[in-house]
Design a protein around this motif. Structure first.
Motif, PDB file in Angstrom:
ATOM      1  N   LEU A 134       0.833  -1.196   0.000  1.00 39.94           N
ATOM      2  CA  LEU A 134       0.000   0.000   0.000  1.00 39.94           C
ATOM      3  C   LEU A 134       0.875   1.256   0.000  1.00 39.94           C
ATOM      4  O   LEU A 134       0.594   2.235  -0.710  1.00 39.94           O
ATOM      5  N   GLY A 135       1.920   1.193   0.795  1.00 36.71           N
ATOM      6  CA  GLY A 135       2.828   2.336   0.904  1.00 36.71           C
ATOM      7  C   GLY A 135       3.519   2.656  -0.405  1.00 36.71           C
ATOM      8  O   GLY A 135       3.785   3.824  -0.708  1.00 36.71           O
ATOM      9  N   ALA A 136       3.800   1.634  -1.196  1.00 42.10           N
ATOM     10  CA  ALA A 136       4.440   1.862  -2.497  1.00 42.10           C
ATOM     11  C   ALA A 136       3.549   2.720  -3.385  1.00 42.10           C
ATOM     12  O   ALA A 136       4.031   3.580  -4.127  1.00 42.10           O
ATOM     13  N   ILE A 138      -4.737   0.914  -4.452  1.00 42.93           N
ATOM     14  CA  ILE A 138      -5.441   1.358  -3.242  1.00 42.93           C
ATOM     15  C   ILE A 138      -4.569   2.334  -2.455  1.00 42.93           C
ATOM     16  O   ILE A 138      -5.044   3.360  -1.965  1.00 42.93           O
ATOM     17  N   GLY A 139      -3.289   2.000  -2.337  1.00 39.53           N
ATOM     18  CA  GLY A 139      -2.371   2.883  -1.617  1.00 39.53           C
ATOM     19  C   GLY A 139      -2.262   4.249  -2.260  1.00 39.53           C
ATOM     20  O   GLY A 139      -2.180   5.273  -1.568  1.00 39.53           O
ATOM     21  N   SER A 140      -2.296   4.272  -3.606  1.00 40.91           N
ATOM     22  CA  SER A 140      -2.225   5.567  -4.303  1.00 40.91           C
ATOM     23  C   SER A 140      -3.474   6.396  -4.061  1.00 40.91           C
ATOM     24  O   SER A 140      -3.420   7.630  -4.033  1.00 40.91           O
ATOM     25  N   LEU A 141      -4.615   5.715  -3.896  1.00 42.52           N
ATOM     26  CA  LEU A 141      -5.861   6.430  -3.613  1.00 42.52           C
ATOM     27  C   LEU A 141      -5.864   6.990  -2.196  1.00 42.52           C
ATOM     28  O   LEU A 141      -6.341   8.093  -1.954  1.00 42.52           O
ATOM     29  N   ILE A 142      -5.332   6.204  -1.270  1.00 41.17           N
ATOM     30  CA  ILE A 142      -5.268   6.662   0.122  1.00 41.17           C
ATOM     31  C   ILE A 142      -4.312   7.845   0.238  1.00 41.17           C
ATOM     32  O   ILE A 142      -4.613   8.862   0.863  1.00 41.17           O
ATOM     33  N   GLY A 143      -3.124   7.678  -0.371  1.00 39.49           N
ATOM     34  CA  GLY A 143      -2.181   8.788  -0.456  1.00 39.49           C
ATOM     35  C   GLY A 143      -1.434   9.095   0.824  1.00 39.49           C
ATOM     36  O   GLY A 143      -0.248   9.393   0.793  1.00 39.49           O
TER      37      GLY A 143
END
Length: 243
Positions: A80-82, A189-194
Motif C-alpha cells: 500500500l505504501g508503495a 489502493i495505496g495511491s488512492l489513500i495517499g
C-alpha cells in the motif's frame, strides 16, 4: 574516489538501519509486544523515512520488502505504501520486483537451508498437505492458482513451495503472474489513500477494481479446491487399484 567511498558508506549505513528496523519488528512480533509498539505503525514510520530518501529510497524499499518476506512479516502495508509514495506504475513495478526477489530467497532457503523448520511451520496449515500432492502432479498450475487465491498466506507459501517438487523456473513464472493482480490492486489502493499515516485504517469504501479482483480471488479459490480435490481423488483411486 572520496565521494564514491562516502556514497558507499552512506548506502551501507542506510541498509544497516533498514535491516535493524525490520529485525526489531520481527522481534516485537515474536514477543507479542503489539500494544506498546504496533508493527503497522512501525512500518508506516519506515515508509515515511523511505519517502524522504529520494532515489535511494527505491533500493531501501526493495531491501525491506525482501527482508519482510524472509522474516514472515505480512507486506500489505509496504505494498500500500508503495502506491502512496511512488504512484501506481512505479509502485507496481517496484513491488513486483521486490516481492518476487523475496519469494525467491525464501523459496531457496526453504529448499536448501531450512527444510525441517519449514515442514514444522506448514503443519499449522493442513490444506497445504493436499496442495503439496497436487503440486507434484501439476506444478506451476497449482502455484499460480494458490498465488491468486488466499488459501495460504503469501509469506508462508514462499517457504512452503521450497519443499515441494516444483522447479524454480516454474515457481518464479507462476508466482509472478499469480501475484501481479494483487500487487497492482494494493498499490492502486495505496495511491488512492495517499497518506501513509492512514494506510492501516479501516472503514474505507472499496473500489470497483477491488471488488473485481476479490471476485477473481474467490474464483481462484474455488478452482484450487475443485482441482486439488479431483487430483487427490484420482491419486486415492490409483492407490486402491494398486492395492
Amino acid at each position: 574516489m572520496l565521494k564514491t567511498t562516502k556514497s558507499r558508506q552512506r548506502l551501507l549505513k542506510l541498509g544497516g538501519i533498514a535491516v535493524l528496523t525490520v529485525a526489531t519488528i520481527i522481534l516485537i512480533k515474536q514477543l507479542g509486544i503489539v500494544d506498546a509498539f504496533s508493527i503497522t505503525e512501525t512500518l508506516q514510520n519506515l515508509l515515511q523515512w523511505i519517502q524522504d530518501l529520494g532515489t535511494i529510497g527505491y533500493l531501501i524499499f526493495t531491501l525491506v520488502y525482501i527482508l519482510s518476506a524472509i522474516l514472515l512479516i505480512p507486506a500489505s502495508i509496504l505494498t500500500l505504501g508503495a502506491g502512496a509514495i511512488f504512484n501506481v506504475v512505479k509502485g507496481s513495478i517496484l513491488v513486483s520486483i521486490a516481492s518476487m526477489l523475496g519469494a525467491i530467497v525464501a523459496f531457496l532457503i526453504g529448499r536448501y537451508l531450512a527444510r525441517g523448520w519449514v515442514s514444522k511451520q506448514i503443519e499449522k496449515y493442513p490444506k497445504f498437505q493436499v496442495v503439496d500432492e497436487a503440486v507434484a502432479q501439476e506444478g506451476w498450475k497449482i502455484v499460480g492458482l494458490t498465488r491468486l487465491s488466499p488459501v495460504l498466506p503469501f509469506v508462508i507459501l514462499n517457504y512452503a513451495f521450497g519443499i515441494t517438487q516444483v522447479s524454480l523456473k516454474d515457481y518464479i513464472t507462476a508466482s509472478w503472474f499469480g501475484m501481479l493482480p494483487g500487487t497492482i490492486m494494493y498499490v492502486y489502493i495505496g495511491s488512492l489513500i495517499g497518506n501513509i499515516a492512514t494506510l492501516g485504517a479501516g472503514g474505507r469504501e472499496r473500489t470497483s477494481l477491488e471488488w473485481a479482483l476479490y471476485i477473481v480471488g474467490l474464483i481462484a479459490t474455488v478452482l484450487v479446491t475443485v482441482y486439488v480435490t479431483k487430483l487427490s481423488q484420482n491419486a486415492l483411486n490409483n492407490q486402491i487399484e494398486k492395492s
